[in-house]
Design a protein around this motif. Structure first.
Motif, PDB file in Angstrom:
ATOM      1  N   GLY A  67       0.834  -1.199   0.000  1.00 54.19           N
ATOM      2  CA  GLY A  67       0.000   0.000   0.000  1.00 54.19           C
ATOM      3  C   GLY A  67       0.867   1.246   0.000  1.00 54.19           C
ATOM      4  O   GLY A  67       0.586   2.223  -0.712  1.00 54.19           O
ATOM      5  N   MET A  68       1.925   1.237   0.800  1.00 58.00           N
ATOM      6  CA  MET A  68       2.794   2.422   0.859  1.00 58.00           C
ATOM      7  C   MET A  68       3.534   2.646  -0.460  1.00 58.00           C
ATOM      8  O   MET A  68       3.807   3.793  -0.826  1.00 58.00           O
ATOM      9  N   ASN A  81      -8.518   5.633   9.075  1.00 63.70           N
ATOM     10  CA  ASN A  81      -7.902   4.683  10.011  1.00 63.70           C
ATOM     11  C   ASN A  81      -7.391   5.465  11.223  1.00 63.70           C
ATOM     12  O   ASN A  81      -6.544   6.343  11.044  1.00 63.70           O
ATOM     13  N   ASP A 131      -7.658   7.427  -0.314  1.00 61.34           N
ATOM     14  CA  ASP A 131      -7.330   6.098   0.203  1.00 61.34           C
ATOM     15  C   ASP A 131      -8.637   5.485   0.696  1.00 61.34           C
ATOM     16  O   ASP A 131      -9.210   5.927   1.699  1.00 61.34           O
ATOM     17  N   ALA A 178      -4.661  -0.271  -0.009  1.00 59.92           N
ATOM     18  CA  ALA A 178      -3.662  -1.242   0.421  1.00 59.92           C
ATOM     19  C   ALA A 178      -4.329  -2.603   0.194  1.00 59.92           C
ATOM     20  O   ALA A 178      -5.214  -2.997   0.955  1.00 59.92           O
ATOM     21  N   THR A 190      -3.107  -5.350   0.617  1.00 59.24           N
ATOM     22  CA  THR A 190      -2.691  -6.177   1.764  1.00 59.24           C
ATOM     23  C   THR A 190      -3.884  -6.498   2.663  1.00 59.24           C
ATOM     24  O   THR A 190      -3.887  -7.531   3.332  1.00 59.24           O
ATOM     25  N   LYS A 191      -4.879  -5.613   2.679  1.00 62.10           N
ATOM     26  CA  LYS A 191      -5.968  -5.681   3.662  1.00 62.10           C
ATOM     27  C   LYS A 191      -7.146  -6.491   3.100  1.00 62.10           C
ATOM     28  O   LYS A 191      -6.988  -7.660   2.843  1.00 62.10           O
TER      29      LYS A 191
HETATM   30  N1  PLP Z   1      -3.613   2.895   3.838  1.00 60.83           N
HETATM   31  C1  PLP Z   1      -4.267   2.455   4.924  1.00 60.83           C
HETATM   32  C2  PLP Z   1      -5.620   3.025   5.251  1.00 60.83           C
HETATM   33  C3  PLP Z   1      -3.696   1.467   5.739  1.00 60.83           C
HETATM   34  O1  PLP Z   1      -4.358   1.049   6.824  1.00 60.83           O
HETATM   35  C4  PLP Z   1      -2.416   0.959   5.394  1.00 60.83           C
HETATM   36  C5  PLP Z   1      -1.759  -0.039   6.245  1.00 60.83           C
HETATM   37  O2  PLP Z   1      -2.213  -0.345   7.338  1.00 60.83           O
HETATM   38  C6  PLP Z   1      -1.773   1.459   4.256  1.00 60.83           C
HETATM   39  C7  PLP Z   1      -2.393   2.418   3.495  1.00 60.83           C
HETATM   40  C8  PLP Z   1      -0.407   0.959   3.856  1.00 60.83           C
HETATM   41  O3  PLP Z   1      -0.495  -0.355   3.352  1.00 60.83           O
HETATM   42  P1  PLP Z   1       0.756  -1.375   3.406  1.00 60.83           P
HETATM   43  O4  PLP Z   1       0.935  -1.743   4.846  1.00 60.83           O
HETATM   44  O5  PLP Z   1       0.348  -2.490   2.503  1.00 60.83           O
HETATM   45  O6  PLP Z   1       1.947  -0.644   2.890  1.00 60.83           O
END
Ligand code: PLP
Length: 352
Positions: free
Chosen positions: A70-71, A130, A155, A177, A179-180
């Motif tokens: 995500g980053m 978040n 986001d 992200a 990942t989630k």
């Molecule tokens: N954006 C949000 C809302 C997140 O909660 C996160 C990670 O927790 C990210 C971006 C970043 O994602 P990543 O951890 O895959 O880099």
């Protein structure tokens, strides 16, 4: 016409399905035998990632560019846009604040209130945010941004592509992200930027090839496998989160969930989201009691991250020391809501 998320999640990459295999192949090769017009090198183009992008673009209604986290997606879109000024919302994922402020200190851009943004600048939004699920009125904010020539990046990780039509509500770019919720099984990192502007998407892909920020084949494949069931998972997670939030709201704690009528963003969320998502937070004022509560949970694992099939409870200050010591963020998984509520109840009884 409304997008058919269930069918898109399964078939939007159908054009790639040229093998008899029903499941997609994992294509790990980094290089390809020369053929005129064919693939050359994996950093430039890769089938598994393109399949994933076809599905994510279909779900979000734009052109998708995938990243290894995500980053990496955050960095990819902001370096691409290179604004002079960025405005961040009151509550935003702390990794985004870290990145934006670190780059500001190096002179990349300056961080300003939204009122000071000028044409070409970036209005960064995160909704729901978040960890307290603050809600931004996307239609109103993007309309103002258009009038002022400001670019919006949203986001929408908590909303996923399913619960909020972020591009339809006027965003220039939407970011997740993956990942989630999208990958959904706590086993694959990734990120994606989706835009309605196909020229911008091509340019993002060119940047990505130069930067080398290409997701791995296995991660793309795992994310593709995960996204097939995203509509089912998110519906259940939203439904269970609503029940958990209602249970916690009946206790003496402050609870943040946009589905609760007491949440500051409830009315806007009711307009711009189809359901309220699988994330909520609540606060036990005493930090030690909050830590003891998290330790007593048996089904919820005490861990950071979110959006997976298993429920997680995080003492948020462990990831972001700026948060109050008793703030607990819950990511609701696929266990039965009754079992999750019973688990919270037993831990609360022992804490009070
Ligand atoms: N954006 C949000 C809302 C997140 O909660 C996160 C990670 O927790 C990210 C971006 C970043 O994602 P990543 O951890 O895959 O880099």
């Amino acid at each position: 016409m409304e997008r058919d998320f269930f069918t898109i999640a399964l078939h939007a990459d159908g054009a790639f399905a040229d093998l008899p295999d029903v499941a997609p192949a994992i294509r790990p090769s980094t290089t390809f035998e020369y053929a005129e017009g064919g693939r050359s090198y994996r950093r430039v183009s890769d089938e598994t990632t393109e399949r994933l992008e076809a599905v994510l673009g279909g779900l979000e209604g734009g052109a998708a560019v995938a990243y290894p986290s995500g980053m990496a997606a955050v960095a990819g879109v902001l370096r691409h846009l290179r604004p002079q000024r960025i405005s961040l919302p009151d509550e935003v994922y702390h990794g985004v604040t870290d990145f934006v402020t670190a780059e500001a200190e190096r002179g990349m851009w300056s961080v300003t209130p939204a009122d000071d943004l000028r044409p070409g600048d970036v209005w960064w939004l995160e909704t729901p945010s978040n960890p307290r699920c603050h809600i931004t009125d996307l239609a109103a904010t993007t309309a103002e941004a258009v009038a002022r020539g400001v670019v919006t990046v949203v986001d929408a990780t908590f909303a996923t592509p399913l619960l909020q039509d972020t591009l339809g509500l006027g965003a220039d770019y939407v970011l997740h992200a993956t990942t989630k919720f999208i990958a959904g099984h706590s086993d694959a990192m990734g990120g994606v930027v989706v835009t309605g502007d196909s020229v911008a998407a091509t340019s993002l892909r060119e940047d990505r090839a130069r930067d080398g920020a290409i997701p791995g084949a296995l991660e793309s494949w795992l994310t593709l496998r995960g996204v097939r069931t995203l509509p089912l998972r998110v519906a259940r997670q939203s439904d269970s989160a609503m029940q958990v939030a209602a249970f916690l709201a009946s206790s003496r704690f402050a609870v943040w969930y946009p589905g609760l009528s007491t949440h500051s963003g409830h009315d806007i969320a009711a307009r711009q989201m189809s359901e309220y998502g699988g994330m909520l937070s609540f606060e036990i004022e005493d930090g030690e009691q909050a830590a003891a509560f998290v330790d007593r949970l048996q089904l919820f694992r005490s861990a950071t991250s979110l959006g997976g099939v298993e429920s997680l409870a995080e003492l948020r200050a462990r990831s972001n020391p700026e948060e109050p010591p008793g703030l607990i963020r819950l990511s609701i998984g696929l266990e039965s809501p009754e079992a999750l509520i019973a688990d919270l109840d037993q831990a609360l009884q022992a804490t009070q």
